[in-house]
Scaffold this active site. Structure first.
Site, PDB file in Angstrom:
ATOM      1  N   SER A 152       0.874  -1.175   0.000  1.00 19.49           N
ATOM      2  CA  SER A 152       0.000   0.000   0.000  1.00 19.49           C
ATOM      3  C   SER A 152       0.911   1.224   0.000  1.00 19.49           C
ATOM      4  O   SER A 152       1.601   1.483   0.988  1.00 19.49           O
ATOM      5  CB  SER A 152      -0.884  -0.035   1.251  1.00 19.49           C
ATOM      6  OG  SER A 152      -1.625   1.158   1.355  1.00 19.49           O
ATOM      7  N   LYS A 178      -1.059  -1.198  -4.483  1.00 19.66           N
ATOM      8  CA  LYS A 178      -2.183  -0.296  -4.194  1.00 19.66           C
ATOM      9  C   LYS A 178      -1.605   1.086  -4.003  1.00 19.66           C
ATOM     10  O   LYS A 178      -0.588   1.259  -3.330  1.00 19.66           O
ATOM     11  CB  LYS A 178      -2.887  -0.798  -2.934  1.00 19.66           C
ATOM     12  CG  LYS A 178      -3.720   0.211  -2.166  1.00 19.66           C
ATOM     13  CD  LYS A 178      -4.593  -0.504  -1.152  1.00 19.66           C
ATOM     14  CE  LYS A 178      -4.716   0.241   0.164  1.00 19.66           C
ATOM     15  NZ  LYS A 178      -5.514  -0.495   1.163  1.00 19.66           N
ATOM     16  N   LYS A 180      -2.601   5.032  -2.791  1.00 22.49           N
ATOM     17  CA  LYS A 180      -3.611   5.870  -2.147  1.00 22.49           C
ATOM     18  C   LYS A 180      -3.893   7.058  -3.058  1.00 22.49           C
ATOM     19  O   LYS A 180      -2.972   7.594  -3.685  1.00 22.49           O
ATOM     20  CB  LYS A 180      -3.080   6.365  -0.798  1.00 22.49           C
ATOM     21  CG  LYS A 180      -2.853   5.245   0.212  1.00 22.49           C
ATOM     22  CD  LYS A 180      -4.161   4.764   0.786  1.00 22.49           C
ATOM     23  CE  LYS A 180      -3.938   3.804   1.945  1.00 22.49           C
ATOM     24  NZ  LYS A 180      -5.218   3.343   2.508  1.00 22.49           N
ATOM     25  N   ASP A 205      -6.951   3.328  -3.433  1.00 22.04           N
ATOM     26  CA  ASP A 205      -7.718   3.423  -2.184  1.00 22.04           C
ATOM     27  C   ASP A 205      -7.899   4.905  -1.855  1.00 22.04           C
ATOM     28  O   ASP A 205      -6.915   5.632  -1.686  1.00 22.04           O
ATOM     29  CB  ASP A 205      -6.960   2.712  -1.048  1.00 22.04           C
ATOM     30  CG  ASP A 205      -7.759   2.639   0.254  1.00 22.04           C
ATOM     31  OD1 ASP A 205      -8.902   3.149   0.302  1.00 22.04           O
ATOM     32  OD2 ASP A 205      -7.223   2.063   1.236  1.00 22.04           O
ATOM     33  N   GLU A 230     -10.951   1.128  -3.862  1.00 22.26           N
ATOM     34  CA  GLU A 230     -11.307   0.839  -2.470  1.00 22.26           C
ATOM     35  C   GLU A 230     -11.891   2.086  -1.808  1.00 22.26           C
ATOM     36  O   GLU A 230     -11.325   3.176  -1.896  1.00 22.26           O
ATOM     37  CB  GLU A 230     -10.025   0.380  -1.745  1.00 22.26           C
ATOM     38  CG  GLU A 230     -10.247  -0.095  -0.323  1.00 22.26           C
ATOM     39  CD  GLU A 230      -8.930  -0.534   0.340  1.00 22.26           C
ATOM     40  OE1 GLU A 230      -7.912  -0.691  -0.371  1.00 22.26           O
ATOM     41  OE2 GLU A 230      -8.916  -0.673   1.565  1.00 22.26           O
ATOM     42  N   ASP A 255     -13.943  -1.082   2.576  1.00 26.22           N
ATOM     43  CA  ASP A 255     -13.016  -1.277   3.692  1.00 26.22           C
ATOM     44  C   ASP A 255     -13.707  -0.710   4.940  1.00 26.22           C
ATOM     45  O   ASP A 255     -14.398  -1.438   5.681  1.00 26.22           O
ATOM     46  CB  ASP A 255     -11.680  -0.572   3.371  1.00 26.22           C
ATOM     47  CG  ASP A 255     -10.695  -0.505   4.531  1.00 26.22           C
ATOM     48  OD1 ASP A 255     -11.001  -0.988   5.628  1.00 26.22           O
ATOM     49  OD2 ASP A 255      -9.586   0.055   4.353  1.00 26.22           O
ATOM     50  N   LYS A 279     -10.373  -6.761   7.241  1.00 21.65           N
ATOM     51  CA  LYS A 279      -9.335  -6.540   8.246  1.00 21.65           C
ATOM     52  C   LYS A 279      -9.849  -7.208   9.518  1.00 21.65           C
ATOM     53  O   LYS A 279     -10.852  -6.740  10.076  1.00 21.65           O
ATOM     54  CB  LYS A 279      -9.110  -5.044   8.483  1.00 21.65           C
ATOM     55  CG  LYS A 279      -8.520  -4.307   7.288  1.00 21.65           C
ATOM     56  CD  LYS A 279      -8.341  -2.826   7.543  1.00 21.65           C
ATOM     57  CE  LYS A 279      -7.706  -2.142   6.331  1.00 21.65           C
ATOM     58  NZ  LYS A 279      -7.749  -0.670   6.401  1.00 21.65           N
ATOM     59  N   GLY A 307      -4.667  -4.273   5.804  1.00 25.12           N
ATOM     60  CA  GLY A 307      -3.729  -4.083   6.913  1.00 25.12           C
ATOM     61  C   GLY A 307      -3.941  -2.727   7.542  1.00 25.12           C
ATOM     62  O   GLY A 307      -4.601  -1.859   6.965  1.00 25.12           O
TER      63      GLY A 307
HETATM   64  O1  OSB Z   1      -7.260   2.067   4.180  1.00 26.08           O
HETATM   65  O2  OSB Z   1      -6.245   0.224   4.051  1.00 26.08           O
HETATM   66  C1  OSB Z   1      -6.331   1.357   4.520  1.00 26.08           C
HETATM   67  C2  OSB Z   1      -3.277   2.043   6.700  1.00 26.08           C
HETATM   68  C3  OSB Z   1      -3.849   2.781   7.717  1.00 26.08           C
HETATM   69  C4  OSB Z   1      -5.182   3.064   7.662  1.00 26.08           C
HETATM   70  C5  OSB Z   1      -5.953   2.619   6.586  1.00 26.08           C
HETATM   71  C6  OSB Z   1      -5.392   1.878   5.582  1.00 26.08           C
HETATM   72  C7  OSB Z   1      -4.025   1.621   5.625  1.00 26.08           C
HETATM   73  C8  OSB Z   1      -3.299   0.934   4.564  1.00 26.08           C
HETATM   74  C9  OSB Z   1      -2.019   0.281   4.973  1.00 26.08           C
HETATM   75  O3  OSB Z   1      -3.612   0.965   3.411  1.00 26.08           O
HETATM   76  C10 OSB Z   1      -2.014  -1.143   4.715  1.00 26.08           C
HETATM   77  C11 OSB Z   1      -0.854  -1.817   5.381  1.00 26.08           C
HETATM   78  O4  OSB Z   1       0.227  -1.863   4.795  1.00 26.08           O
HETATM   79  O5  OSB Z   1      -1.031  -2.305   6.492  1.00 26.08           O
HETATM   80 MG    MG Z   2      -8.439   1.003   2.808  1.00 24.57          MG
END
Ligand code: OSB
Ligand code: MG
Length: 385
Positions: A152, A178, A180, A205, A230, A255, A279, A307
């Protein structure tokens, strides 16, 4: 997209084990610095503050990691709200001799607070697996397998910085990337990545940065062959996602909006998404995560393990969860060193030469919690029982 085949005999053997005699329960808040700041549409974190729950029965201890942040910028729950709910409401219902389903039933009386529940439930499951001397995945009746990796990539300062991070991920053999996005750092940024990497398994995401009025704007993403978008709309929305999904081709994935099996059923029945990010730390723990995975699989909805940039404790649960056959899409399961120079468990998560992650060996979650490292990063420790 790279997926793994699902065997026909998907097991759904949830534990019917007895809660052991507990000798001590500790709540430990740790704070680990990130190697680089991590930005999503709503916030930038520079460290991981996590509430750990350690449940001991004599010599053996089970660990749970609460995925709430100190702030309410991903979810309404926080490390302090979770500490309060755990101490005042969850632990009082925990009675030795009750079986696990009874405990889960009691927990249902407590509304919401799924991150708080997950921390306790997971610590109990780890402890029970350690008492049995079996790895956690085995207690659930799953077979070991190599776990797919995924990265991510947080929102960067420039497109060039993003491209460097993507190249790095590809060099390490991550199975999917992924990125952001947020308003103003979306279409052009995705286009740049897609132009450089035409066949990359790529998804975005938005962490709820858009509104239904942005449907036409989001539809511009359709031409980049994304695996999914996402959580484009609000953290609490399911209904408007169903309208958005009808107006764009790219599969949506929820999510933040999914806290339980009931939420997943609502989303699937409304057609709010075609993929679900599970999650375990956001849905009350491993058992509910497996129930959601099995429901989605039966209804043709692929799932993957998200995660929360967890320490090695939370990461280990995510890895065990992905042995459930319904997990067919690479998750947000990355190498430890992406976030931390030093972690509180050994061994760290690493990728093999084909980008796979192996399940840590040993009973329970398999990793060893290094108490001296916990002490090093400890901010607060309280004996709850
Ligand atoms: O939206 O998935 C998410 C991290 C913190 C809060 C929200 C998210 C995330 C990640 C990190 O995308 C995923 C990871 O590497 O754990
Ligand atoms: Mg997410």
């Amino acid at each position: 997209m790279s997926t793994q085949p699902i065997p026909d005999n998907s097991p759904s053997m949830l534990p019917t084990m007895i809660i052991p005699q507990i000798t001590k329960i500790e709540a430990i808040t740790v704070n680990l610095p990130f190697v680089t700041p991590f930005s999503i549409s709503s916030y930038t974190w520079t460290c991981k503050e996590a509430l750990l729950i350690k449940i001991s029965a004599g010599e053996l201890s089970g660990w749970g990691e609460c995925v709430a942040d100190p702030d309410p910028f991903y979810s309404p729950e926080t490390t302090v709200s979770c500490h309060h709910i755990i101490k005042e409401f969850i632990l009082p219902v925990l009675k030795p001799g009750m079986d696990f389903p009874e405990f889960e039933k009691e927990m249902k009386h407590i509304r919401g607070n799924m991150m708080a529940k997950a921390a306790v439930e997971n610590a109990l499951l780890d402890l029970m697996a350690k008492i049995e001397g079996v790895p956690l995945y085995k207690m659930f009746g799953f077979e070991p397998k190599k776990i797919m990796s995924g990265i991510s990539i947080g929102i960067k300062g420039s497109i060039d910085e993003l491209l460097i991070a993507v190249q790095d991920a590809i060099d390490k053999k991550y199975h999917r990337v992924k990125m952001k996005i947020k308003k103003g750092k979306d279409i052009e940024w995705v286009e740049a990545v897609r132009n450089s990497y035409p066949t990359l398994q790529l998804m975005v995401d938005a962490n709820g940065d858009y509104a239904i009025d942005d449907a036409k704007h989001l539809a511009k993403l359709d031409k980049y062959g994304l695996t999914m978008i996402e959580q484009p709309l609000s953290y609490s929305d399911i209904y408007f996602h169903s309208k958005l999904q009808k107006s764009i081709e790219t599969p949506l994935c929820l999510d933040e909006s999914i806290h339980s099996l009931e939420d997943a059923i609502t989303a699937v029945e409304l057609g709010s998404c075609r993929i679900v990010n599970i999650k375990e730390g956001r849905v009350g723990g491993m058992a509910e995560a497996v129930r959601i995975a099995e429901y989605c699989h039966k209804n043709g909805i692929p799932v993957w393990s998200g995660g929360m940039d967890e320490t090695g404790i939370g990461r280990a649960f995510n890895i065990h969860l992905q042995t459930a056959p319904a997990f067919t899409i690479p998750g947000d399961t990355s190498e430890t060193k992406l976030y931390f120079k030093e972690d509180i468990v050994t061994p760290p998560v690493t990728l093999d030469q084909d980008g796979y992650i192996s399940i840590p060996e040993g009973s329970g979650i398999g990793v060893k919690v290094e108490e001296d490292m916990v002490k090093k990063f400890e901010m607060k420790r309280e004996e709850l029982v």
